[in-house]
Design a protein around this motif. Sequence first.
Motif, PDB file in Angstrom:
ATOM      1  N   PHE A 235      21.430  12.925  -0.652  1.00 14.55           N
ATOM      2  CA  PHE A 235      22.452  11.963  -1.076  1.00 14.55           C
ATOM      3  C   PHE A 235      21.823  10.600  -1.328  1.00 14.55           C
ATOM      4  N   PRO A 236      22.076   9.989  -2.508  1.00 18.91           N
ATOM      5  CA  PRO A 236      21.365   8.763  -2.880  1.00 18.91           C
ATOM      6  C   PRO A 236      22.038   7.462  -2.431  1.00 18.91           C
ATOM      7  N   ALA A 237      23.114   7.541  -1.653  1.00 18.21           N
ATOM      8  CA  ALA A 237      23.836   6.333  -1.258  1.00 18.21           C
ATOM      9  C   ALA A 237      23.940   6.254   0.263  1.00 18.21           C
ATOM     10  N   PRO A 238      22.807   6.018   0.963  1.00 20.73           N
ATOM     11  CA  PRO A 238      22.851   6.006   2.429  1.00 20.73           C
ATOM     12  C   PRO A 238      23.765   4.939   2.999  1.00 20.73           C
ATOM     13  N   GLU A 239      24.058   3.892   2.215  1.00 24.52           N
ATOM     14  CA  GLU A 239      24.936   2.832   2.691  1.00 24.52           C
ATOM     15  C   GLU A 239      26.363   3.319   2.936  1.00 24.52           C
ATOM     16  N   ARG A 249      36.785  15.614   6.571  1.00 21.53           N
ATOM     17  CA  ARG A 249      36.550  16.608   5.515  1.00 21.53           C
ATOM     18  C   ARG A 249      35.071  16.892   5.312  1.00 21.53           C
ATOM     19  N   PHE A 250      34.225  15.979   5.801  1.00 26.71           N
ATOM     20  CA  PHE A 250      32.805  16.061   5.469  1.00 26.71           C
ATOM     21  C   PHE A 250      31.923  16.147   6.707  1.00 26.71           C
ATOM     22  N   ARG A 251      30.688  16.561   6.457  1.00 27.59           N
ATOM     23  CA  ARG A 251      29.650  16.577   7.484  1.00 27.59           C
ATOM     24  C   ARG A 251      28.426  15.866   6.912  1.00 27.59           C
ATOM     25  N   VAL A 252      27.862  14.972   7.695  1.00 23.24           N
ATOM     26  CA  VAL A 252      26.632  14.290   7.308  1.00 23.24           C
ATOM     27  C   VAL A 252      25.463  15.006   7.973  1.00 23.24           C
ATOM     28  N   ILE A 253      24.461  15.352   7.174  1.00 18.38           N
ATOM     29  CA  ILE A 253      23.306  16.112   7.649  1.00 18.38           C
ATOM     30  C   ILE A 253      22.065  15.239   7.506  1.00 18.38           C
ATOM     31  N   VAL A 254      21.475  14.849   8.620  1.00 15.39           N
ATOM     32  CA  VAL A 254      20.289  14.004   8.592  1.00 15.39           C
ATOM     33  C   VAL A 254      19.116  14.774   9.179  1.00 15.39           C
ATOM     34  N   GLY A 255      18.094  14.962   8.385  1.00 23.26           N
ATOM     35  CA  GLY A 255      16.913  15.700   8.830  1.00 23.26           C
ATOM     36  C   GLY A 255      15.647  15.084   8.269  1.00 23.26           C
ATOM     37  N   LEU A 457      10.365   9.968   3.794  1.00 21.64           N
ATOM     38  CA  LEU A 457      11.705  10.082   3.225  1.00 21.64           C
ATOM     39  C   LEU A 457      12.582  10.970   4.108  1.00 21.64           C
ATOM     40  N   PRO A 458      13.721  10.481   4.574  1.00 25.80           N
ATOM     41  CA  PRO A 458      14.599  11.334   5.365  1.00 25.80           C
ATOM     42  C   PRO A 458      15.415  12.252   4.458  1.00 25.80           C
ATOM     43  N   LYS A 459      15.936  13.297   5.017  1.00 23.20           N
ATOM     44  CA  LYS A 459      16.873  14.153   4.273  1.00 23.20           C
ATOM     45  C   LYS A 459      18.278  13.771   4.714  1.00 23.20           C
ATOM     46  N   THR A 460      18.924  12.953   3.932  1.00 23.50           N
ATOM     47  CA  THR A 460      20.282  12.527   4.228  1.00 23.50           C
ATOM     48  C   THR A 460      21.217  13.242   3.262  1.00 23.50           C
ATOM     49  N   ASN A 473      16.568  20.262   7.496  1.00 25.70           N
ATOM     50  CA  ASN A 473      15.282  19.665   7.129  1.00 25.70           C
ATOM     51  C   ASN A 473      14.820  20.238   5.796  1.00 25.70           C
ATOM     52  N   ALA A 474      13.820  19.613   5.208  1.00 28.35           N
ATOM     53  CA  ALA A 474      13.301  20.068   3.914  1.00 28.35           C
ATOM     54  C   ALA A 474      11.800  20.290   4.016  1.00 28.35           C
TER      55      ALA A 474
END
Length: 488
Positions: A235-239, A249-255, A457-460, A473-474
């Motif tokens: 996702f390109p909008a971490p803000e 409705r959503f889940r945020v995945i940070v890896g 680079l994180p995977k957000t 993770n990637a």
Amino acid sequence: MTELLKSSVVALGLMASAAAAQDAITLGMVLEPPTLDPTANAAAAIDEVVYANLFEGLTRFGPDGSVQPALAHSWDAEQDGRVWVFHLQDGVSFHDGADFTAEDVVFTLDRARADDSTNAQKILFEGIESVEAADPLTVRVTLAAPDGNFPFKMAWGDAVMLDPASADSLANAPVGTGPFRFDQWVQGDRITLTAWDGYWGEKPALNRATFRFISDPSAAFAAVMAGDVDAFPNFPAPETLSQIEADPRFRVIVGTTEGETILAMNNARPPLDDARLRKAIAHAINRDDIIDGAMFGYGTPIGSHFAPHHPDYVDLTQQSDYDPELSKQLLAEIGEPVRLRLALPPPSYARRGGEIIAAQLRAVGIETEITNVEWAGWLETVFGAADFDLTVISHTEPLDIDIYARPDYYFGYAKPEFVALMDAIQRATDPGERSDLYRQAQEMIAADNVNAFLFQLPKTGVADARIKGLWENAPTQANDLTGVSWAE
């Protein structure tokens, strides 16, 4: 028809539509692939569509980064890793109906290592001395020297297996052995894959996958909130992540990713062939400001080209810590005004980070001329022709520190002592020896300030909360949909 009956019909129709949609998914992507041939181009966006979905290799990366069986169900090492014997899955065929056999492996690997090969990772295959089909389901690969890492190399997206009949038309009509087959590419908008009935392995839960290209962060956020995409793995909008995370409705995945984000410098051309200038640039950069300003706090500072989650990682950030006074001293020693070109590709980390870097360089006396370039132009001008001074880019290939040994690589380093280190790693079979060599390699490129190393680079990612099986993770550049499904 009464209004109550009309409402019931509409409701039933919506329920049926929702149920039908549970075997389909739409994913957002920042960049559109320039081609769909993973064996002829370095763009990460290609593998983000096709890796494990459309194309498969002898081996593959799992979500934890481990090397797993794919078209080869097992393999044996002989002569201390100089010879590798791969045992192929039975009953595999390509999407065009052709049987997959050992002869296809011979064709694919010989094509990748040929003198006229256009494979972006040709170095993966340079150690191959010969490839032989012992029988239809057995391949024997002989290397020039032992290489305990060869199954790892065969898991890269650049090493996927090809059908000779379609190998020259992969750019726009890709044919693989994966669980999905190519359906449609609407240039500038989307690519669609559909499940393939003839797949040799476990069938995916999804029947259809659409990849939509949305590079603008605001548009990406709007698409997620409107439900126009079901998931945006990078996702390109971490803000906006905190806002999305607050929505049930959503889940945020940070890896994590394998993406070393760097300010790449053209070591082969003046004035950046001067190590003093590269050092001045490295010490002019405040990584924390870039991570906060461009990534809104997401990202891990790095001081060399190595992933912090790797067991052989060495924290070298202090060697190039923020020291603008040292930068000014070095520039005074050089004694000439410095003006550099800074090419910024489309990802938000590059465009936003590049503006911050330009301001930091200006503060110590280095002027930069920023040019925003589209992805195809970056690949042609910067990566292909090395016509640049500075650029911001994330290298997302796994364990790719060997790129610093390539004489024709775009940032032009290839120091003989570093090349010798990579050769030694190639030959080393002892894990302890390899670890020590990797540490030496990190230290060498950090000491030489080959590039200014910024952050990992994180995977957000964001996704509909009902979706299961997306990678957290990637370990490689992929949106592997083989295990993705909707919760019932």
